[in-house]
Every structure is written in structure tokens, then in C-alpha cells.
Write an enzyme that holds these catalytic residues in place. Structure first.
Site, mmCIF file in Angstrom:
data_model
loop_
_atom_site.group_PDB
_atom_site.id
_atom_site.type_symbol
_atom_site.label_atom_id
_atom_site.label_comp_id
_atom_site.label_asym_id
_atom_site.label_seq_id
_atom_site.Cartn_x
_atom_site.Cartn_y
_atom_site.Cartn_z
ATOM 1 N N SER A 1 0.841 -1.185 0.000
ATOM 2 C CA SER A 1 0.000 0.000 0.000
ATOM 3 C C SER A 1 0.890 1.253 0.000
ATOM 4 O O SER A 1 1.841 1.323 -0.769
ATOM 5 C CB SER A 1 -0.962 -0.033 1.197
ATOM 6 N N HIS B 1 -4.601 -5.359 -2.114
ATOM 7 C CA HIS B 1 -5.562 -5.201 -1.035
ATOM 8 C C HIS B 1 -6.631 -6.287 -0.974
ATOM 9 O O HIS B 1 -7.529 -6.212 -0.139
ATOM 10 C CB HIS B 1 -6.230 -3.824 -1.131
ATOM 11 N N GLU C 1 -0.472 -2.681 -7.773
ATOM 12 C CA GLU C 1 -1.751 -2.948 -7.120
ATOM 13 C C GLU C 1 -2.501 -1.625 -7.028
ATOM 14 O O GLU C 1 -1.908 -0.575 -6.832
ATOM 15 C CB GLU C 1 -1.542 -3.585 -5.743
#
Length: 339
Positions: free
Chosen positions: A110, A309, A242
Site C-alpha cells: 500500500s 488489497h 496494485e
């Protein structure tokens, strides 16, 4: 040449929050994670930033950076694992002492991936995109997540193979805890734009595209300098991304920006993780983007891989040489810790 840290037995984990800390009402889950790590033989040292959170950050940028710098330069700390990601890690970059980065692992994803990529690009030291600390609080881990320790214990010159998971978690169920944290209910399928068997090789680089695309045009995002300084002349790059929150048009803009900045020069393939974002705009889907990108760059695209995620996720090493393969919706990543 790429430099690889090594995770020794009974290592000391430094926990700091260069992005978001853990609010008071969630301190229990952080303590659970620390206790689980200690039960596995690790030692854990937590900084002050992990226990505070306000205004979308754990602490002011200089405070976060200083705590990270101290842990990085502390010889008694072997690996740094932030509790999780967040929003504003980018504020800390100008205060990070890149000249004093030591050969020790940093693990996370993240927003933390912004720091990981910047460090590898700036120093040639490998960094680890994978699970965060709070997701290691379970009594046990699924096979995919558990590989983080084996990957980080791989020695220079050796290799390690990871395969696609059997199932993934579609959504978080915080009110329904499990011994292994995740609710793995959906069949994992690695997909390609061509619907054919795909293989490619190269050096891995990537992270959360929401944040890492902001490195474009900064001193911390010079991909061409990284190639010249740390890779062999003919080596290509495998990008992995991502998507946490971007709509499809946001995603397309970010990818075009990267292309125009030269990030995809010498690229051999791109991996995209599963995402519950990728919100369709005017009928424009993520699959449309992947096909357009393949047409633009002339390289294969694999998507919905175990990254991001929607856990579990494999541990991808920025800087490692990798052979990626997928067929029949299954995939593998073989990483070589080559200099």
C-alpha cells in the site's frame, strides 16, 4: 548490482509508521501482531509513531522520517515492518537519509510501497512488497502469506518459487475474525489479455500505483538512473502494480504518465494485482486498460495476481530477477537473488 538483505533467525523487528499509525481503539490488533511475532522467535521493538494517528498520518513528516532513519541506522534492528500503509508517506521522502540506508529488509505494501520503490531506485538495495505487520497477527497464516519469511531468508545467489494462491479474500469481515485473519472464499485466477500461456523475465519493480506514480518527475523516481547504476545493460524490467482506490480513468492517466516519463522503457511485462477499485467509468473497464497497455507497449500483461488489497499476496522483491509464468489461470513467480 542489487544488494539483498538477509533475514536471520530470531531477528529483531523494528515497527515504525512512516505513513499511518494505529489509532487507540485498534492498539489491540497491533499488540496481537507483535505477540505473534515474538511467539515465533522474533524480537519486536515499536517506535512511538505506531501508537498515534491523526489528520491522515501518524505524526509530522520530520518525526516519521527521523524515527525511520533511527531504526534503519540502529544495528540492533534487523528488519523494518510498518504496521500497515496509509495516505501521506510521500511527505517523508525529503527527510529520509538515503545515504544511510542499511542492507536490511523493509516489508510492506500500500502506501509503504512508495518508500520501498524509492529506496531500491535510489540505493540498489532490494525491498520487499508483501504483507504488513497487523496481518501477521493470526494464530497461523495461509500458505501464500507465510512465504514472506522464506523469501526474506533467501540467500544472495539463490532462488525461491512462489505459486498463485488457491483462494483469495473478496472483502474484509472485521466483525467475523478467523485464526488466520483472512476470509479466503473466492477462487484465484491469474488472467492474461491474450488468454494464452504467458512467460517473461526481468527485474521486478513496482508497488501501489495510487502512490508510486507520484514519484514520476521527482529525484526519488529516476528509473533510468537505476537501470544504468544497478542493472546489466540488457536487463529488462517487470513492473507490478496494485490498485487501492483508483477508478479506471485515474488508473489510465497514471499509466500514461509513467509511459511518457520512460518508466516502461526496457519493460518485458506488467503484473496487476486483484483490486476492488478499478471502478468502471462510462463503460471503460480495467480489462480495456490492460489491453490498451499491451497494445501500446507490445509487452504481455498478467492481471488479478496475488498482490495488493485483496489478500493473500505473494512477496515480490524490488530488484530481484524473476521468471513469471501463467497458464490455465494459475501462475508462478520464480525470484533469483542475483546481483
Amino acid at each position: 548490482m542489487i544488494k539483498y538483505p538477509f533475514l536471520k533467525e530470531k531477528a529483531t523487528i523494528g515497527v515504525t509508521a512512516p505513513s499511518s499509525g494505529v489509532p487507540k481503539e485498534l492498539h489491540t490488533i497491533l499488540k496481537d501482531a507483535c505477540n505473534q511475532m515474538e511467539s515465533k522467535g522474533f524480537h519486536v521493538t515499536c517506535g512511538d509513531t505506531v501508537w498515534t494517528q491523526g489528520k491522515a498520518k501518524s505524526a509530522p513528516a520530520k518525526v516519521r522520517a527521523e524515527e525511520f532513519n533511527q531504526m534503519m541506522q540502529n544495528p540492533d534492528i534487523d528488519i523494518i515492518i510498518p504496521p500497515w500503509g496509509g495516505e501521506l508517506l510521500i511527505e517523508t521522502l525529503e527527510h529520509i537519509d538515503f545515504n544511510q540506508i542499511q542492507n536490511k529488509w523493509i516489508l510492506g505494501y500500500s502506501d509503504v510501497s512508495l518508500l520501498l520503490l524509492a529506496i531500491t531506485l535510489q540505493t540498489g538495495i532490494a525491498t520487499a512488497h508483501g504483507t504488513n505487520l497487523v496481518n501477521l497477527r493470526g494464530e497461523y497464516s495461509d500458505e501464500t502469506t507465510a512465504m514472506w519469511q522464506s523469501v526474506l531468508s533467501t540467500k544472495k545467489g539463490e532462488s525461491i518459487l512462489q505459486r498463485s494462491s488457491e483462494k483469495f479474500q473478496k472483502e474484509w469481515q472485521f466483525g467475523n475474525p478467523t485464526p488466520h485473519i483472512f476470509h479466503l472464499t473466492e477462487a484465484t485466477e491469474w488472467k492474461t489479455t491474450s488468454n494464452q500461456r504467458v512467460t517473461f523475465q526481468g527485474r521486478l519493480l513496482g508497488g501501489c500505483i495510487d502512490t508510486v506514480h507520484h514519484l514520476v518527475g521527482t529525484p526519488f523516481g529516476n528509473v533510468e538512473s537505476f537501470r544504468k547504476n544497478y542493472l546489466n545493460e540488457n536487463e529488462s524490467i517487470i513492473w507490478f502494480f496494485e490498485n487501492c482506490e483508483l477508478t479506471t480513468t485515474d488508473l489510465r492517466r497514471s499509466l500514461v504518465q509513467m509511459k511518457l516519463a520512460g518508466w516502461f522503457d526496457h519493460c518485458s511485462g506488467i503484473l496487476f494485482g486483484r483490486s476492488e477499485a478499478n471502478t468502471t467509468v462510462d463503460g471503460y473497464t480495467a480489462e480495456d486498460i490492460y489491453q490498451e497497455l499491451e497494445n501500446d507497449l507490445g509487452v504481455p500483461i498478467i492481471y488479478d495476481i496475488d498482490c495488493g488489497h485483496q489478500p493473500p499476496q505473494i512477496t515480490l522483491i524490488n530488484g530481484a530477477y524473476a521468471e513469471v509464468e501463467t497458464h490455465d489461470n494459475k501462475g508462478s513467480v520464480l525470484q533469483y537473488f542475483y546481483e
